[in-house]
Design a protein around this motif. Structure first.
Motif, mmCIF file in Angstrom:
data_model
loop_
_atom_site.group_PDB
_atom_site.id
_atom_site.type_symbol
_atom_site.label_atom_id
_atom_site.label_comp_id
_atom_site.label_asym_id
_atom_site.label_seq_id
_atom_site.Cartn_x
_atom_site.Cartn_y
_atom_site.Cartn_z
ATOM 1 N N LEU A 54 7.803 -7.845 -17.069
ATOM 2 C CA LEU A 54 8.363 -9.073 -17.636
ATOM 3 C C LEU A 54 8.456 -9.003 -19.158
ATOM 4 O O LEU A 54 9.337 -9.608 -19.754
ATOM 5 C CB LEU A 54 7.541 -10.300 -17.195
ATOM 6 N N HIS A 65 18.973 -12.579 -1.872
ATOM 7 C CA HIS A 65 18.794 -13.908 -2.477
ATOM 8 C C HIS A 65 17.532 -14.044 -3.302
ATOM 9 O O HIS A 65 17.334 -15.057 -3.958
ATOM 10 C CB HIS A 65 18.698 -14.993 -1.393
ATOM 11 N N ALA A 66 16.618 -13.113 -3.168
ATOM 12 C CA ALA A 66 15.306 -13.262 -3.793
ATOM 13 C C ALA A 66 14.547 -11.955 -3.587
ATOM 14 O O ALA A 66 15.085 -11.008 -3.012
ATOM 15 C CB ALA A 66 14.533 -14.407 -3.133
ATOM 16 N N TYR A 67 13.298 -11.931 -4.051
ATOM 17 C CA TYR A 67 12.438 -10.818 -3.694
ATOM 18 C C TYR A 67 11.948 -11.026 -2.272
ATOM 19 O O TYR A 67 11.862 -12.154 -1.791
ATOM 20 C CB TYR A 67 11.235 -10.740 -4.635
ATOM 21 N N LYS A 96 9.157 -15.118 -5.444
ATOM 22 C CA LYS A 96 9.452 -15.014 -6.881
ATOM 23 C C LYS A 96 8.528 -13.966 -7.502
ATOM 24 O O LYS A 96 7.308 -14.020 -7.309
ATOM 25 C CB LYS A 96 9.226 -16.363 -7.560
ATOM 26 N N LEU A 97 9.106 -13.063 -8.263
ATOM 27 C CA LEU A 97 8.320 -11.983 -8.863
ATOM 28 C C LEU A 97 7.123 -12.504 -9.644
ATOM 29 O O LEU A 97 6.005 -12.005 -9.510
ATOM 30 C CB LEU A 97 9.217 -11.139 -9.784
ATOM 31 N N ASP A 98 7.365 -13.525 -10.474
ATOM 32 C CA ASP A 98 6.267 -13.944 -11.355
ATOM 33 C C ASP A 98 5.130 -14.614 -10.593
ATOM 34 O O ASP A 98 4.054 -14.810 -11.139
ATOM 35 C CB ASP A 98 6.773 -14.804 -12.530
ATOM 36 N N LEU A 113 13.670 -6.168 -3.709
ATOM 37 C CA LEU A 113 14.631 -7.153 -4.206
ATOM 38 C C LEU A 113 15.783 -7.179 -3.205
ATOM 39 O O LEU A 113 16.446 -6.166 -2.987
ATOM 40 C CB LEU A 113 15.116 -6.766 -5.605
ATOM 41 N N ASN A 121 20.672 -10.160 -9.866
ATOM 42 C CA ASN A 121 19.564 -11.006 -9.431
ATOM 43 C C ASN A 121 18.665 -11.274 -10.634
ATOM 44 O O ASN A 121 18.407 -10.373 -11.427
ATOM 45 C CB ASN A 121 18.756 -10.331 -8.318
ATOM 46 N N ARG A 122 18.210 -12.520 -10.752
ATOM 47 C CA ARG A 122 17.372 -12.864 -11.902
ATOM 48 C C ARG A 122 16.023 -12.160 -11.779
ATOM 49 O O ARG A 122 15.401 -12.173 -10.706
ATOM 50 C CB ARG A 122 17.196 -14.386 -11.955
ATOM 51 N N LEU A 123 15.600 -11.555 -12.868
ATOM 52 C CA LEU A 123 14.361 -10.760 -12.827
ATOM 53 C C LEU A 123 13.164 -11.587 -12.354
ATOM 54 O O LEU A 123 12.408 -11.165 -11.483
ATOM 55 C CB LEU A 123 14.070 -10.184 -14.224
ATOM 56 N N ARG A 124 12.986 -12.750 -12.922
ATOM 57 C CA ARG A 124 11.790 -13.555 -12.706
ATOM 58 C C ARG A 124 11.596 -13.953 -11.242
ATOM 59 O O ARG A 124 10.498 -13.923 -10.714
ATOM 60 C CB ARG A 124 11.929 -14.802 -13.591
ATOM 61 N N ASP A 125 12.690 -14.332 -10.579
ATOM 62 C CA ASP A 125 12.540 -14.837 -9.214
ATOM 63 C C ASP A 125 13.515 -14.221 -8.215
ATOM 64 O O ASP A 125 13.497 -14.573 -7.044
ATOM 65 C CB ASP A 125 12.673 -16.358 -9.187
ATOM 66 N N GLY A 126 14.365 -13.316 -8.675
ATOM 67 C CA GLY A 126 15.259 -12.622 -7.747
ATOM 68 C C GLY A 126 16.491 -13.404 -7.319
ATOM 69 O O GLY A 126 17.300 -12.915 -6.537
ATOM 70 N N VAL A 127 16.643 -14.619 -7.825
ATOM 71 C CA VAL A 127 17.748 -15.472 -7.392
ATOM 72 C C VAL A 127 19.100 -14.884 -7.821
ATOM 73 O O VAL A 127 19.216 -14.264 -8.875
ATOM 74 C CB VAL A 127 17.545 -16.894 -7.983
ATOM 75 N N THR A 128 20.111 -15.077 -6.996
ATOM 76 C CA THR A 128 21.454 -14.609 -7.310
ATOM 77 C C THR A 128 21.989 -15.343 -8.530
ATOM 78 O O THR A 128 21.958 -16.579 -8.584
ATOM 79 C CB THR A 128 22.390 -14.910 -6.115
#
Ligand code: SF4
Lengths: 87, 550, 165
Positions: B27, B50-52, B97-99, B47, A13-20
């Protein structure tokens, strides 16, 4: 499980937004499973992916197979990750 | 309801600033994922697939209209336009989104909301009766005590790194609508013979892999000593709870291993050894919080209210059905408690869109005192509706897709997010719930009160063990299967359901549930709900119906 | 490792003895809890020069009974999530009135520091990265607290009864 037309790929999962995301042959991450680098054995891919801890979180190996249009994960969990919720 | 003062507000600002720093450190790489994870969890951020996912705390399920509007704003600005109410009276957003989370939490803080301790091995959101303060069978409003516990448990320096999560529920009514028997600590408000307010303390209840009904640890603890007594329990748990195996780390396993008598001895010894005085609650402290929950300025019942209501019931069968199932008695004459069903047929249980949330906020102002409640059954409540306004309220709700008239019936299904969102899931919950609800709707009035609960894995967020009918998703070689239990109950007669046989495939769920319901309807005696029938006749008839002779 | 105490990075005056090292005649030393248990009958040492390193599996009451013999008690945090030593610290301070140094060792991370301090820990053994990354700012991240602890700072419920802020 590298028999026949089943391969291995690396997802996270992408760190910034969690997307697969999927690890590509260029050593980057893509949100499209079609871009995933795949191999009989993804050990090296996983090592390369793990060297980028700031891009993606929790990289692991999944089984994929060739489908009509590119790649498709084996198993419901990864299909839901790749293509979204079923509801 | 409780409104923040200067202290609460400043504290929350400090918390948002701290979290903003933690995200920045993640980050920029100062924090590894392993280090960051427990920090984000303590602000409700998971997490998922598909997302946070962000879980926002709704203390004891009470919201103001302003807060409901903020939940709508968060759904629009940071998510995909909807949120999901959970079985612990919280709300979750699935596409975060985390950010963006520091800004999101700063927005929430403007209306006194946050995600503090909605996850992680700490004391979680305090849950309570969604009808608190308006129920007819209540001894006293339990929410001031929930608020006192909420404050004490917030960023507790000693108990923020427990062996496992820790859930406390408080109830003050004859009918238990807060499932206090299946919490780590369950508190029943009662009065001593001298009239003093205090609590019966239950300990070691819980669901998950090892479902257990809580045991009485102490018959009565006066309010004054409530916090020191809780500290004694937590301290014993912090020292002796298992940390070697995540599945054996809840306090219920400790209570089971020691036996409740030894647990009681240990807690009492700890309590006797500690200096209570710093934690003893001064009367003024309690009184000041109780005042914040003072009943609103109710109006006298209108002279024509009942006649108008009866006429509307007569004229409109849909409205009549809604009144039958979604409207509950209120302790104030002329008022009713309304449960808004978030279980329309064919939709994910517990979801609400931003537009629906905005509408509900408006309706809580026109038909009430700007207050909305969340139930652990994933519905919303308008606690103070004038009986003469019920018809108008129903029309407004129905026009927005919120008119489902099924509270407590078979299509009022509890379901966790399951494999469509949750990274721990074994199988999907939502589609099973949608199909089953649609399938049973036609005969649900005939079936009567029925609690169906679905979890996508053994963590049991869907409380399947205490469903009259419980459905648990399991994975069999990559295929989704569902194990069915029967006879569970989460109320004051709490019971864990019994397994009826081997798991069925997804497409077999509706048929198996049909057969269980047929048995129940054939064997039930007057007014008996399924758990009572099950207790009386045993498991055999149910097993036989689904699996043939056994 | 870096030691932080009383608002500054300090050099550690204590020597931490292995179990097979002899106790020197003078100077502050710490020994393991295991060694203390087997030798406590024969150790006669000024508490100012004796410290103990306690595992987090010993009860606070057990350590507390001997606390007056020590000038330093080092508590151990094996990982981020294991919070047993928070209880040990708080009980040692609040119940047993321990006034010597309570030192946090092991996995001592930035975001735990203020919790530790509130439980009565006054010395922190941290990685050198703590200095570059300014971890000690975390000790003043919050100035309002919802419960009493071992640091004797006022808690909000009490502050409310007093003056408005
Ligand atoms: S029960 Fe399992 S699948 Fe359902 S939300 Fe909880 S952890 Fe996820």
């Amino acid at each position: 499980m590298t028999t026949g037309s089943t391969y291995q790929a690396v997802t996270a999962n992408r760190l910034r937004d969690g997307v697969t995301v999927y690890f590509t042959a260029l050593g980057a991450w893509s949100t499209a499973i079609g871009d995933a680098a795949h191999a009989e054995d993804a050990t090296d891919l996983l090592a390369a992916a793990a060297a980028q801890p700031l891009e993606a979180v929790g990289a692991y190996v999944i089984a994929v197979e060739k489908a009509d249009r590119g790649l498709r994960p084996v198993g419901l969990r990864e299909q839901i990750r790749a293509f979204g919720p079923t509801v | 309801m409780y409104r923040y003062d200067e202290f609460d507000r400043r504290f929350l600002e400090e918390r948002v600033a701290q979290y903003r720093g933690q995200v920045a450190r993640r980050l920029n790489g100062q924090l590894t994922e392993e280090e960051f994870r427990p920090l984000r969890l303590r602000n409700g951020l998971y997490l998922q697939l598909h997302a946070y996912m962000l879980r926002v705390s709704i203390p004891y399920g009470t919201l103001s209209a302003e807060q409901v509007r903020m939940l709508a704003h968060v759904a629009r600005k940071y998510d995909r336009g909807y949120g999901h109410f959970t079985t612990r009276q919280n709300i979750q957003y699935n596409w975060i989104k985390l950010d963006e989370t520091p800004d999101l939490l700063a927005d929430l803080a403007t209306v006194e909301m946050h995600g503090i301790q909605t996850s992680g091995n700490c004391i979680r959101n305090i849950t309570s009766d969604p009808f608190a303060g308006v129920a007819i069978d209540e001894i006293e409003d339990p929410r001031p005590y929930c608020e006192i516990i909420r404050q004490w448990s917030t960023l507790h320096p000693e108990f923020s790194w427990l062996p496992r999560k820790f859930k406390i529920a408080v109830s003050a009514a004859l009918q238990d609508r807060a499932a206090v028997h299946v919490h780590d600590i369950g508190l029943y408000l009662k009065r001593s013979e001298a009239g003093e307010v205090g609590f019966e303390v239950l300990v070691g209840g819980g669901l998950g892999r090892t479902p257990i009904v809580g045991k009485v640890l102490r018959d009565f603890i006066p309010v004054r000593h409530l916090l020191s007594y809780l500290e004694a329990i937590l301290r014993v748990y912090n020292a002796y709870g298992r940390r070697d195996n995540i599945y054996k780390a809840r306090i219920k396993i400790l209570v089971q291993a020691l036996g409740v008598e030894k647990m009681r001895d240990a807690v009492e010894a700890e309590w006797a050894a500690m200096d209570h005085t710093p934690l003893d609650l001064a009367e003024e402290t309690v009184a000041a919080i109780v005042r914040q929950f003072a009943p609103p300025a109710y109006a006298a019942a209108g002279a024509d209210d009942e006649a108008a209501l009866a006429a509307s019931v007569e004229a409109d069968a849909d409205f009549a059905r809604w009144v039958r199932h979604n409207v509950f008695p209120h302790k104030q004459p002329g008022y009713a408690v309304v449960t808004i069903s978030l279980k329309p047929l064919g939709r994910p249980p517990g979801d609400a869109s931003a537009e629906q949330l905005d509408l509900i906020a408006d309706l809580s102002e026109t038909h009430g005192f700007s207050e909305v409640r969340v139930t652990h059954e994933q519905n919303l409540v308008l606690p103070d509706v004038r009986r003469g306004d019920l018809a108008a309220l129903y029309r407004a709700l129905a026009a927005a897709g919120l008119g489902a008239s099924n509270i407590g019936l078979a299509s009022d299904i509890i379901a966790c997010p399951g494999l469509d969102y949750c990274s721990l899931a074994n199988a999907r919950s939502i589609p099973v719930a949608e199909r089953l609800g649609e399938h049973l709707a036609a005969r649900e009035e005939e079936i009567g009160p029925m609690k169906i609960k679905i979890s996508g894995c053994i963590n049991a967020c869907g409380h399947h063990h205490v469903g009259h009918i419980g459905i648990l998703g399991v994975d069999k070689n990559g295929e989704e299967f569902y194990q069915i239990t029967v006879g569970g109950s989460a109320d004051e007669n709490a019971a864990i359901g019994g397994i009826v046989g081997k798991a069925v495939p997804s497409e077999g769920v509706n048929g198996a549930v049909d057969k269980l319901l047929d048995v129940y309807m054939r064997l039930r005696e007057d007014g008996e709900e399924l758990p009572a029938t099950y207790r009386r006749v045993g498991a055999e008839p149910f097993k036989e119906a689904v699996y043939g002779a056994v | 490792m870096v030691l932080y105490k009383n608002g500054a990075v300090v050099t550690d005056p204590w020597r931490h003895l292995e179990d097979d090292e002899d106790l020197p005649q003078v100077g502050p030393v710490t020994i393991s809890w295991k060694r203390w248990l087997s030798e406590r009958g024969s150790i006669a040492r000024d508490p100012a020069e004796l410290g103990v390193r306690a595992p987090n599996t010993v009860t606070a009451a057990e350590i507390g009974a001997d606390a007056h013999r020590f000038g330093l008690i080092a508590l151990f945090f094996p990982n981020f999530g294991d919070g047993r030593a928070f209880s040990q610290a708080r009980v040692l301070r609040s119940r047993f009135g321990f006034t010597g140094e309570l030192r946090a060792t092991g996995s001592v991370l930035r975001d735990l520091l203020q919790f530790m301090q509130r439980c009565g820990i006054d010395a922190f053994e941290v990685s050198p990265r703590a200095i570059e990354e300014n971890w000690f700012a975390a000790l003043s991240e919050f100035d309002l607290f919802y419960q009493p602890a071992a640091d004797n700072r006022p808690w909000i419920a009490r502050q409310r009864l007093g003056a408005t802020p």
